[in-house]
Enzyme design. Structure first.
Site, PDB file in Angstrom:
ATOM      1  N   LYS A 186      20.982 -94.846  45.366  1.00 54.48           N
ATOM      2  CA  LYS A 186      22.149 -95.523  44.425  1.00 54.48           C
ATOM      3  C   LYS A 186      21.939 -96.931  44.966  1.00 54.48           C
ATOM      4  CE  LYS A 186      22.127 -91.952  42.191  1.00 54.48           C
ATOM      5  NZ  LYS A 186      21.720 -91.562  40.600  1.00 54.48           N
ATOM      6  N   ASP A 199      18.066 -96.799  42.158  1.00 60.25           N
ATOM      7  CA  ASP A 199      18.329 -96.163  40.906  1.00 60.25           C
ATOM      8  C   ASP A 199      19.949 -96.573  40.478  1.00 60.25           C
ATOM      9  OD1 ASP A 199      19.989 -94.979  38.240  1.00 60.25           O
ATOM     10  OD2 ASP A 199      18.936 -92.641  39.599  1.00 60.25           O
ATOM     11  N   GLU A 240      15.519 -97.963  38.680  1.00 56.03           N
ATOM     12  CA  GLU A 240      15.442 -96.744  37.835  1.00 56.03           C
ATOM     13  C   GLU A 240      17.036 -96.988  36.903  1.00 56.03           C
ATOM     14  OE1 GLU A 240      15.269 -92.154  38.857  1.00 56.03           O
ATOM     15  OE2 GLU A 240      16.891 -91.890  37.688  1.00 56.03           O
ATOM     16  N   GLU A 242      16.448 -90.588  31.053  1.00 55.99           N
ATOM     17  CA  GLU A 242      16.888 -89.709  31.463  1.00 55.99           C
ATOM     18  C   GLU A 242      18.326 -89.396  30.330  1.00 55.99           C
ATOM     19  OE1 GLU A 242      18.551 -91.232  35.647  1.00 55.99           O
ATOM     20  OE2 GLU A 242      20.617 -90.154  34.559  1.00 55.99           O
ATOM     21  N   HIS A 283      13.852 -86.932  34.928  1.00 54.93           N
ATOM     22  CA  HIS A 283      14.780 -86.747  35.421  1.00 54.93           C
ATOM     23  C   HIS A 283      15.157 -85.031  35.949  1.00 54.93           C
ATOM     24  CE1 HIS A 283      19.470 -86.520  35.807  1.00 54.93           C
ATOM     25  NE2 HIS A 283      19.266 -87.156  35.961  1.00 54.93           N
ATOM     26  N   GLU A 331      12.375 -85.365  41.425  1.00 55.38           N
ATOM     27  CA  GLU A 331      13.481 -85.149  42.240  1.00 55.38           C
ATOM     28  C   GLU A 331      13.479 -83.883  41.956  1.00 55.38           C
ATOM     29  OE1 GLU A 331      16.283 -87.089  38.814  1.00 55.38           O
ATOM     30  OE2 GLU A 331      17.400 -87.524  41.637  1.00 55.38           O
TER      31      GLU A 331
HETATM   32 CA    CA Z   1      19.493 -92.038  37.654  1.00 58.57          CA
END
Ligand code: CA
Length: 383
Positions: free
Chosen positions: A166, A194, A220, A246, A296, A329
């Site tokens: 993240k 992301d 992302e 997503e 996703h 994922e």
């Molecule tokens: Ca994501």
């Protein structure tokens, strides 16, 4: 083959270790599953991605239109649900209810025909998949950098060939943590970032340019899913591939994303974007626009198994004699609903996932755990 009952379940679980990302904190997990049972007792399981109570309401809305239909006619049922929701929910949560029912119908179809879903989708073109570890969320600890590095090293030790972390805490902190994780895992592990649409175009560009040197496989959701132009401008200014989708629904949503040339990698969530039926159409659309597809995936082993069968069936694009295994994922964050409620038949060894050959999705439910986490029984901590 006739559908007798459609029963949604909303499950919830409090987490031992709350975690957060660029938008908010998770201290519970909540999910909507659906069981569709035929007159002869055969059943299939589906799952929706998004606010669970609303998905349950959507499933209940569709139910009277589906009872009595043949479970093998999943496209006919899909179209009925599409037309019944077109005027009110062409996009968004209604489609997660469509998805949950559609996934359950594919599971049923597999059980009726005694074939894995990947074969029924058209065949297993990718018998092995590289799952990537989704984790490296933020926690309120004294040394967050150490927590992230230790977790990344754990994934490496488990055999993962790719890890997604993240970002979204601000350019300086993000850059510091990306650098630390890259240095810790070495150069032979793929690393993705992301932002969960935390940034403006200019901020996302600044971050992208700062972390390009750490060999980032994709960036992302850098900007808002509404900012199609921001996505496109970013793609043209950084060498990092841009991923998103997503928050898109149905092939029409992805057409908008592709028409704007916003992404290199499309990320439909099978349990939100219209189920396996629509995800297969989105994959065909992506091929026309020369975009990669990496779904996703969040939630339980029902959602994960649906993604496995979908990725197993994806065309190699472009085809060549030697190509990398496709990636998908695999959420590694704490989720008792995933780990206790759903039994599955997926094998992951040394970072390689083998597509299961069991009929349907290859999942079943631990009824005891289902009841334990059912919101009908758990009232005390539901938000
Ligand atoms: Ca994501």
């Amino acid at each position: 083959m006739r559908i007798k009952e459609i029963k949604p379940y909303v499950l919830t679980s409090k987490l031992d270790e709350p975690f957060y990302f660029s938008q908010w904190q998770y201290d519970t997990r909540k999910i909507c599953l659906v069981k569709i049972t035929l007159e002869d007792g055969t059943y299939g399981w589906g799952e929706g991605y998004g606010p669970a109570d609303v998905i349950k309401a959507g499933i209940e809305y569709f139910t009277p239109f589906i009872i009595g239909r043949s479970a093998l006619e999943h496209e006919t049922i899909w179209q009925e649900m599409y037309l019944r929701s077109l005027d009110f929910g062409r996009s968004g949560i209604f489609q997660a209810a469509v998805s949950a029912i559609d996934v359950a119908l594919w599971d049923l179809k597999g059980k009726i025909l005694n074939q894995p879903v990947s074969v029924l989708l058209g065949g297993v073109k990718n018998p092995e998949i590289h799952p990537y570890a989704t984790g490296l969320y933020f926690e309120r600890v004294d040394d967050l950098e150490k927590k992230l590095v230790d977790e990344a090293l754990e994934y490496k030790k488990e055999g993962f060939k790719a890890i997604k972390m993240k970002v979204g805490l601000g350019i300086e902190l993000d850059t510091q943590y990306v650098k630390a994780v890259r240095n810790a895992i070495g150069d032979d592990i793929k690393l993705m970032i992301d932002a969960n649409h935390a940034y403006s175009y200019k901020e996302a560009l600044e971050l992208a340019l700062k972390v390009e040197k750490y060999s980032i496989s994709w960036f992302e959701e850098p900007v808002s899913p509404e900012d199609y132009d921001g996505y496109k401008k970013l793609r043209l200014r950084t060498s990092i591939p841009i991923a998103g989708g997503e928050c898109e629904y149905l092939k029409h949503g992805f057409k908008r994303l592709f028409d704007n040339d916003s992404v290199d990698i499309a990320q439909p969530d099978i349990c939100a974007t219209g189920g396996l039926t629509e995800a297969k159409r989105i994959a065909s659309l992506a091929q026309i626009y020369s975009k990669d597809v990496v779904p996703h995936t969040w939630g339980t082993w029902i959602a994960i198994s649906a993604a496995v069968h979908f990725v197993a069936n994806l065309d190699k694009n472009p085809g060549r004699m030697y190509s990398d295994k496709p990636v998908m994922e695999l959420d590694r964050t704490e989720n008792p609903l995933r780990d206790e409620v759903v039994r599955h038949s997926i094998v992951i060894k040394n970072g390689v996932l083998t597509v299961p050959k069991t009929p349907g999705l290859g999942v079943d439910i631990n009824e005891e755990a289902l009841l334990k986490y059912s919101c009908d029984n758990v009232k005390h901590f539901i938000k």
